[in-house]
Design an enzyme around this catalytic site. Structure first.
Site, PDB file in Angstrom:
ATOM      1  N   HIS B  98     -44.047 -34.506  90.572  1.00  0.00           N
ATOM      2  CA  HIS B  98     -43.782 -33.685  89.373  1.00  0.00           C
ATOM      3  C   HIS B  98     -45.062 -33.014  88.906  1.00  0.00           C
ATOM      4  O   HIS B  98     -46.125 -33.626  88.895  1.00  0.00           O
ATOM      5  CB  HIS B  98     -43.114 -34.480  88.261  1.00  0.00           C
ATOM      6  CG  HIS B  98     -43.939 -35.575  87.656  1.00  0.00           C
ATOM      7  ND1 HIS B  98     -44.808 -35.355  86.616  1.00  0.00           N
ATOM      8  CD2 HIS B  98     -44.028 -36.892  87.942  1.00  0.00           C
ATOM      9  CE1 HIS B  98     -45.377 -36.500  86.280  1.00  0.00           C
ATOM     10  NE2 HIS B  98     -44.938 -37.454  87.071  1.00  0.00           N
ATOM     11  N   ASP B 100     -45.341 -31.420  85.902  1.00  0.00           N
ATOM     12  CA  ASP B 100     -45.520 -31.423  84.449  1.00  0.00           C
ATOM     13  C   ASP B 100     -46.323 -32.650  84.053  1.00  0.00           C
ATOM     14  O   ASP B 100     -46.482 -33.582  84.851  1.00  0.00           O
ATOM     15  CB  ASP B 100     -44.166 -31.409  83.717  1.00  0.00           C
ATOM     16  CG  ASP B 100     -43.339 -32.644  83.995  1.00  0.00           C
ATOM     17  OD1 ASP B 100     -43.318 -33.114  85.178  1.00  0.00           O
ATOM     18  OD2 ASP B 100     -42.703 -33.164  83.067  1.00  0.00           O
ATOM     19  N   ASP B 133     -51.322 -38.622  87.248  1.00  0.00           N
ATOM     20  CA  ASP B 133     -49.868 -38.548  86.976  1.00  0.00           C
ATOM     21  C   ASP B 133     -49.489 -37.117  86.653  1.00  0.00           C
ATOM     22  O   ASP B 133     -49.506 -36.721  85.504  1.00  0.00           O
ATOM     23  CB  ASP B 133     -49.518 -39.477  85.815  1.00  0.00           C
ATOM     24  CG  ASP B 133     -48.039 -39.440  85.477  1.00  0.00           C
ATOM     25  OD1 ASP B 133     -47.231 -39.031  86.315  1.00  0.00           O
ATOM     26  OD2 ASP B 133     -47.698 -39.828  84.334  1.00  0.00           O
ATOM     27  N   GLU B 167     -40.293 -34.017  84.639  1.00  0.00           N
ATOM     28  CA  GLU B 167     -40.218 -35.469  84.799  1.00  0.00           C
ATOM     29  C   GLU B 167     -40.570 -36.197  83.511  1.00  0.00           C
ATOM     30  O   GLU B 167     -39.917 -37.169  83.147  1.00  0.00           O
ATOM     31  CB  GLU B 167     -41.143 -35.915  85.932  1.00  0.00           C
ATOM     32  CG  GLU B 167     -40.832 -37.315  86.467  1.00  0.00           C
ATOM     33  CD  GLU B 167     -41.502 -38.447  85.703  1.00  0.00           C
ATOM     34  OE1 GLU B 167     -41.055 -39.595  85.828  1.00  0.00           O
ATOM     35  OE2 GLU B 167     -42.478 -38.199  84.960  1.00  0.00           O
ATOM     36  N   GLU B 168     -41.592 -35.707  82.808  1.00  0.00           N
ATOM     37  CA  GLU B 168     -42.033 -36.391  81.591  1.00  0.00           C
ATOM     38  C   GLU B 168     -41.066 -36.153  80.435  1.00  0.00           C
ATOM     39  O   GLU B 168     -41.256 -36.670  79.332  1.00  0.00           O
ATOM     40  CB  GLU B 168     -43.447 -35.936  81.202  1.00  0.00           C
ATOM     41  CG  GLU B 168     -44.514 -36.147  82.276  1.00  0.00           C
ATOM     42  CD  GLU B 168     -44.828 -37.616  82.559  1.00  0.00           C
ATOM     43  OE1 GLU B 168     -44.144 -38.502  82.014  1.00  0.00           O
ATOM     44  OE2 GLU B 168     -45.753 -37.877  83.342  1.00  0.00           O
ATOM     45  N   ASP B 200     -45.949 -41.546  92.671  1.00  0.00           N
ATOM     46  CA  ASP B 200     -45.970 -41.334  91.214  1.00  0.00           C
ATOM     47  C   ASP B 200     -46.111 -42.673  90.498  1.00  0.00           C
ATOM     48  O   ASP B 200     -45.588 -42.862  89.420  1.00  0.00           O
ATOM     49  CB  ASP B 200     -44.695 -40.586  90.786  1.00  0.00           C
ATOM     50  CG  ASP B 200     -44.761 -40.099  89.342  1.00  0.00           C
ATOM     51  OD1 ASP B 200     -45.870 -39.980  88.799  1.00  0.00           O
ATOM     52  OD2 ASP B 200     -43.686 -39.848  88.763  1.00  0.00           O
ATOM     53  N   HIS B 450     -50.465 -41.332  80.926  1.00  0.00           N
ATOM     54  CA  HIS B 450     -49.856 -41.233  79.593  1.00  0.00           C
ATOM     55  C   HIS B 450     -50.824 -41.624  78.488  1.00  0.00           C
ATOM     56  O   HIS B 450     -50.440 -41.653  77.323  1.00  0.00           O
ATOM     57  CB  HIS B 450     -48.588 -42.086  79.465  1.00  0.00           C
ATOM     58  CG  HIS B 450     -47.465 -41.619  80.316  1.00  0.00           C
ATOM     59  ND1 HIS B 450     -46.151 -41.769  79.948  1.00  0.00           N
ATOM     60  CD2 HIS B 450     -47.463 -40.988  81.515  1.00  0.00           C
ATOM     61  CE1 HIS B 450     -45.383 -41.249  80.912  1.00  0.00           C
ATOM     62  NE2 HIS B 450     -46.154 -40.787  81.866  1.00  0.00           N
TER      63      HIS B 450
HETATM   64 ZN    ZN Z   1     -45.388 -39.473  86.760  1.00  0.00          ZN
HETATM   65 ZN    ZN Z   2     -45.773 -39.868  83.703  1.00  0.00          ZN
END
Ligand code: ZN
Ligand code: ZN
Ligand code: ZN
Ligand code: ZN
Lengths: 482, 482
Positions: B98, B100, B133, B167-168, B200, B450
């Site tokens: 992903h 994003d 990530d 994805e987020e 991921d 995150h």
């Molecule tokens: Zn991720």
């Molecule tokens: Zn993530």
């Protein structure tokens, strides 16, 4: 001695101009709690000073030192003090107001730009941040001054003014200035002051003028719980670590019950139940549970009994949970374990509660409850600010003058109320100057100070301006007879 | 069949260029959860598509429909799918990633601009939002493609790519696309796919490569409590009304104990305690409580026992409180009674827990607990999203190939782990394509996905690129033998 008719007529015939004055003040976003708006607080003070000068008031901008906010060192906005009238035969009245406001953003739920005053002609309401708290009342005084200046009428009393720009942020710096000046006696800025008048609260309802002779005090806390070094992903760490939010929510859940009972041991110590004659005051007030729910915008009164609700607001302590700093507060679904979270809550105090004593009790209780959690997180309690509760003598001539003025302007007697909020400067004046302090509200109970869509009714603004002027004449009258 | 030496040499001799590639990707703030950054998500997708094309991959940008966010209707960023190699004798590997990222602001506590990658040469760490990530792993695949393209070596497998930009934010639109394409069989975008590889997630620690064969599921809730029509001033209303925050905090306090025990009845139903052979897996993993506390940045492990901590993360459910929307969350001391507050919390799920069943149990419990509060406030429960837990067969050739590649690149065997987080697309692929899905992490357990100061170690990026390439050769090798 009622106010002269030409003063009253001047107000009535200049309504559009008086509305413009308030709109001009609202347009300056003087948010004291936001470092990035500090220039606007200065600007608001200068604007006010210029207005006072225009109407014959001698002013001075008093530097109040510095503060630390959001990691910056900022100059505090100066207090704007002023004087007009030096006649030793007249009473001298000190007027207080604050020209800073609470934060406001359209995104909070405002129907219009909070800093562009919107006058809704149909409802007669003027919407905008500061309309009622506290720019409206300050404009009321400016209106009185302008009328006398333009009409060439001498004021019936000597007036002193003290306007500050930090009220919404703990009145930083002001107490020290008042204390220092008070000690100078007649040589100080407040020399010769016979009484104080503050317009910074509201009627109980939306129809009956009020005079306020009591205020609750305040203690405000931020209980910080920390754990990880940085915010964590709940997928990776959830279940494997002690989480600060879980601990904080547990602590916050032990402060007050849903029906408002405060759970901190000893917090009610010394508070006497209302005697039958006190109960009678509450029963007589022009107020209903429906009034409360109308101004709250929801059927959420703590009781169906009017006196119970009034006492909950006026003469009992309360505890509110305001929010959490450092946790996820945005829209959407962030799977975060916040590293450090600060729970904000405050208690409203009534006599004989004292902030320092309550602070000690809160801290002791939180420490004990935190220990019970048996967590590896750590806790720190920040005491953000406090103010003593206050009750004044409402039989004083200062109150009687305001009562007479209310009857002259509104053709009805005011409610004598105690207010649930704190205006710490009330106490500062009462204690330092040793004179009677009157709270003379301009706005209504549903004005929404500190809330979205704050408003002031035009009639309160116009009649309120007449009330402030009339009050000065009633002071002169009642004290000359005495 | 190990990866050819010239592929490995190409990676080693192009390190600065590969760093620049990641920096370029990090510089596009493709935050899917922030409507104002939507253009950057599109931009990131186009950038990625151009890179793929450059290295011989045929691509298509797949429109995924619209979403409603922050009161706007927005086009979802298209999925970028691609294909290279059509040799029926080769295995076909589907790669997912992903492009994003999570929100990030310097003010959250970043030491450097999160969208300007900072390579700290001393520590060998590359700091920036998305480094680990999930832009780092995507760049890893681009690096592999570039090496083969530039060196003129044919890839040992056919490759398919599916990169998304939501994805987020719940992978909006992707499930439907995958479902539709899967139903088309060989005519669909995923026709002929033999297995899936997703990078991921992260190593358990900061030294041992890992292969991941299990994920926890998720259910995310927002429990909204409302009372007044607008935010109220606690001075005026405190004590006289039922307060939504008090009710919400009480509810949130009934979800989980400080030591992580979930209090919702029936939530643990069907979860078997670990048998002795399962316990053995956890005991063998290269991990310590110190590792956990180092990556958490605090001494906050739920236990001093390694297996207990690992099981808490990998095979037990958990509940985290993320924050409150609508309450006061700023700095300072605002005396507000918030009108509507939304408590955000989520549960991580493990087999046999199912999101729908857990959702029903959470809602029943909250309704019952709310009724006990006896409040005039109202409650509404929003179910924000959910994902099923997942466990794969780690004896499959897909995992054996990854194990062989790990041993070839890192000269050690990988940890076989289950991950605490959820990557819902894993399940979507497993269920729709009916093939084995491998989670092959690139980054370390302390990367801080995150979180603030997210990083990827340069060695993980470079060795990880070699690992991804080597994995393709090991797939070819192991399946040709079979
Ligand atoms: Zn991720
Ligand atoms: Zn993530
Ligand atoms: Zn005020
Ligand atoms: Zn205020």
């Amino acid at each position: 001695m009622a106010a002269p008719q030409k003063f009253l007529d001047f107000i009535d015939s200049n309504v559009p101009k008086l509305i413009d004055r308030l709109a001009e003040a609202v347009a300056i976003p003087s948010i004291s709690g936001d470092a990035s708006r500090r220039q606007d607080v200065y600007k608001m003070g200068s604007w006010l000073e210029a207005q006072l000068n225009k109407f014959g008031v001698k002013t001075e901008a008093i530097p109040l030192g510095q503060e630390h906010i959001e990691g910056q060192v900022l100059e505090l906005p100066p207090a704007i003090v002023g004087r007009i009238g030096e006649d030793p035969k007249k009473k001298t009245i000190l007027i207080y107001g604050h020209f800073d406001v609470q934060p406001a953003n359209v995104s909070d739920g405002w129907n219009t730009d909070p800093f562009k005053m919107h006058f809704d002609k149909e409802s007669g309401r003027m919407y905008g941040r500061g309309t009622t708290d506290d720019k409206g009342p300050i404009m009321g005084w400016l209106n009185v001054l302008e009328a006398h200046h333009n009409l060439g009428i001498e004021l019936p009393v000597n007036m002193r003014f003290c306007f500050e720009g930090m009220e919404e942020s703990g009145s930083e710096g002001l107490d020290e200035f008042i204390g220092t000046e008070a000690k100078k006696g007649n040589d100080g800025w407040f020399g010769g002051v016979d009484c104080v008048c503050i317009s910074d609260n509201y009627w109980l309802n939306d129809r009956t003028p009020a005079l306020t002779y009591g205020l609750r005090g305040l203690t405000y806390f931020n209980v910080l719980v920390s754990g990880p070094g940085a915010d964590l992903h709940s997928g990776i760490f959830g279940g494997a670590v002690y989480e600060p939010m879980t601990a904080l929510i547990a602590l916050m859940g032990k402060l007050v019950t849903q029906d408002g009972q405060i759970l901190i041991p000893g917090v009610y110590d010394g508070i006497k139940p209302a005697a039958s004659d006190e109960l009678e005051i509450y029963e007589k007030l022009d107020y209903s549970v429906q009034d409360l729910e109308a101004s709250a915008g929801g059927k959420i009164a703590i009781s169906d009994d009017k006196s119970t609700v009034l006492m909950a607001r006026m003469r009992n302590p309360s505890l509110s949970l305001h929010g959490i700093e450092g946790a996820f507060s945005g829209v959407g679904a962030k799977t975060v374990i916040p590293a450090t979270v600060g729970g904000k809550f405050s208690l409203r105090l009534v006599p004989p509660q004292q902030p320092d004593d309550i602070r000690a009790k809160v801290e002791t209780y939180l420490q004990a409850e935190f220990a019970k959690l048996n967590t590896k997180c750590t806790m720190k309690i920040e005491y953000l600010h406090g103010g003593i509760p206050w009750v004044a003598d409402h039989r004083h001539w200062n109150y009687q003058a305001a009562k007479n003025a209310t009857e002259a302007v509104y053709l009805r007697s005011p409610d004598f109320t105690r207010e649930g909020g704190s205006i710490p400067v009330t106490l500062t004046f009462a204690e330092n100057l040793g004179v009677n302090v009157l709270l003379l509200p301009m706005g209504r109970g549903d004005d929404g100070a500190h809330s979205t869509n704050e408003k002031l009714d035009l009639s309160n603004y116009i009649q309120g301006t007449k009330l402030l002027g009339s009050y000065l004449y009633e002071v002169a009258s009642i004290t000359s007879k005495a």
